[in-house]
Scaffold this motif. Structure first.
Motif: not given
Length: 568
Positions: A422-424, A384-396, A480-485, A426-432
């Motif tokens: 983004t602020f939405a 198997r090759p290495k499997l890497l995944i990338f996301g930016e902004s809405l892609g995250t 984009v990271v820190w914007w929140n209602p 879910p995983i990033h928010r829980r980890l933070t």
């Protein structure tokens, strides 16, 4: 002789009259009250305060034209709040003309020097912020243009508000013939509000969305400058490909055509190199998301992607765009022994997709990642090759929703790189929220899993302990990271305690104003140098080096590759 005195009957109250408690009504011409009346003293006072605060610094510096619009809009918001407060006060107590005159005199004495002070401070704050981010300073005369645009913006908004007020008064006079005056004014206000919202949402927003959709569709059908159809069978859109060149869309054609050349790879690697594989499916490449994901997997099998050292899945932004520095950095690091794939889910900008339909990115991300994972898992473990995944902004956001939990992300690939979440998310928010005690929100530490947060790419060069499986890159000045209602009414943690390296000490939180400033910053977050705002570019090299470096890779190689990418 007795004098006969004739008294006129009391004049009935009509809408538009001013009634003070315990006093007789004072008739005032309704039309003059709407369009030709002076400014509200409370409205003008709060307008001046908001106008001054609009010049306080935010996360990113603003050009003079944008600052002018922001100042005018902010002043209009302050005026609206002030007039509302004044109206509420007059329900209980009607000030005398003398009190009102004294208030205006005080404002005339205080407001001009206050505005001049904040204009001077704002110029200094913007200069310091530009120096902090490595941007050239603005010209001094830009301040005059800024003030002119702000006054024009405020005047236009005030005129619109007065016209709406005129409509409400007119309807109140009409309804006043049938119902009591309080009910008439209430009905007039409700009717104007409903009609205004309908016009704004149906005519303005609806037409803007339709226009943006059509414009984006036209743009998507075009081809970027210098981009030509690829003849290599290792690229989608080539004569040997299962995907037509026309169906890739503008960003898909950019993705497959902008890989480093054989000479560029060889010059950097100083060893034998391979031609990279780049595969992409546009919106018109297949009828459904599932079919497009299956088409990508068939393309991978056709090109021998599963025989490469690295496979990487990229979840793009709303338009289907992938920052070319990110895939290129992997190709340089592995001397072209890579297979990189991506798939379009929209041709609208990320902020429109984020507001209008986040389900599309989740559906597309889940379909592509799942399809590639299943085919990758079917390969013998030793091969198997290495499997890497990338996301930016809405892609995250799409990547996180695909896995659901941080544990699944860690187990789901050899490395996942997420830039500008983004602020939405879910995983990033829980980890933070569950970060180690004492670590700041802009650079949290989470020891329970091999997950790393980085506010500066260079921080990833000195990581100790086991290799990370997930890396979040989040610039401390990325709106984009820190914007929140919640910024409307609550002070954020990133403005408390120790601040991120890009956040100026002169920035403070103000209700409504900080929310509005950060919103504007987010729209223009890509207009700053690399490593600031929402611009990550060559910083991805540090991210990949922390997740999945090739054998023998050093910090010196990271610095050298970043210089190559920055020079392009």
């Amino acid at each position: 002789m007795r004098r006969l005195v004739v008294t006129a009957p009391p004049r009935p109250w009509i809408p538009g009259q001013r009634r003070a408690p315990g006093r007789a009504p004072v008739p005032l011409p309704p039309r003059r009250r709407v369009l030709r009346c002076g400014l509200s003293v409370t409205g003008f006072g709060l307008c001046a305060v908001f106008y001054c605060l609009s010049y306080t610094p935010s996360l990113l510096p603003r050009p003079w034209s944008l600052q002018g619009v922001v100042a005018g809009l902010t002043a209009a918001i302050g005026y609206a709040f002030g007039t509302s407060i004044g109206a509420l006060v007059r329900l209980r107590w009607w000030p005398s003309r003398r009190a009102e005159r004294i208030a205006w005199q005080a404002l005339f004495l205080l407001v001009p020097p206050l505005i001049l002070l904040f204009l001077w401070l704002g110029t200094r704050w913007q200069r310091d912020l530009r120096l902090r981010l490595g941007m050239p300073p603005q010209q001094e005369y830009d301040l005059i243009r800024t003030v002119g645009i702000s006054v024009l913006t405020f005047g236009v908004l005030l005129l619109v508000a007065r016209c709406l007020r005129l409509a409400a008064h007119g309807l109140a006079r009409l309804f006043g013939r049938l119902v009591p005056e309080s009910a008439a004014y209430c009905a007039g206000f409700v009717v104007v509000t409903v009609l205004s919202y309908t016009a704004f949402d149906g005519l303005l927003i609806g037409n803007l969305y339709t226009t943006a959709d059509r414009s984006a569709a036209v743009t998507d059908s075009g081809t970027g400058r210098g981009v030509e159809r690829q003849m290599s069978p290792l690229r989608s859109g080539s004569p040997a490909s299962l995907v037509s060149w026309e169906s890739l869309g503008r960003q898909g054609r950019n993705f497959v055509a902008k890989a480093p050349s054989h000479e560029q790879l060889a010059s950097f690697a100083h060893r034998p190199v391979m031609e990279p594989i780049r595969l992409y499916a546009g919106l018109s490449s297949a009828d459904s998301v599932t079919e497009r994901a299956g088409l990508i997997v068939r393309e991978m099998e056709r090109t021998g992607a599963f025989d490469r050292e690295v496979i990487a899945v990229f979840t793009p932004t709303g338009t289907g765009w992938v920052d070319n520095d990110v895939p290129s950095s992997l190709e340089y690091m592995y001397a072209g022994d890579t297979a990189l794939v991506s798939m379009q889910y929209s041709y609208l900008p990320s902020w429109i997709s984020f507001l209008a339909d986040r389900a599309k990115v989740v559906e597309a991300s889940s379909a592509l990642i799942t399809a590639v994972q299943e085919r990758w898992a079917a390969t013998p473990a030793a091969d198997r090759p290495k499997l890497l995944i990338f996301g930016e902004s809405l892609g995250t956001y799409g990547t996180e929703k695909t896995f659901g939990t941080a544990e699944r992300m860690v187990d789901g690939a050899d490395g996942i790189l997420l830039e500008g979440p983004t602020f939405a998310n879910p995983i990033h928010r829980r980890l933070t929220e569950a970060r180690a005690e004492g670590t700041p929100v802009w650079d949290p530490s989470y020891a329970a899993l091999p997950v790393e947060f980085s506010s500066r790419a260079e921080e990833l060069r000195d990581l100790a302990g086991p290799r990370r499986k997930v890396v979040y890159m989040q610039n401390s000045s990325d709106p984009v990271v820190w914007w929140n209602p919640n910024l409307l009414w609550k002070k954020p943690q990133w403005l408390s305690g120790t601040r991120g390296p890009d956040v100026t000490p002169a920035m403070h939180w103000y209700p409504v104003i900080t929310f509005w400033q950060t919103t504007v910053d987010a729209v223009f977050a890509n207009k700053v140098p690399t490593g600031h705002g929402h611009v990550y570019r060559s910083g991805a090299v540090d991210g990949w080096a922390a997740l999945a470096p090739p054998p023998g890779w050093t910090v010196g190689d990271t610095i050298r590759l970043r210089a190559v990418l920055d020079a392009r």
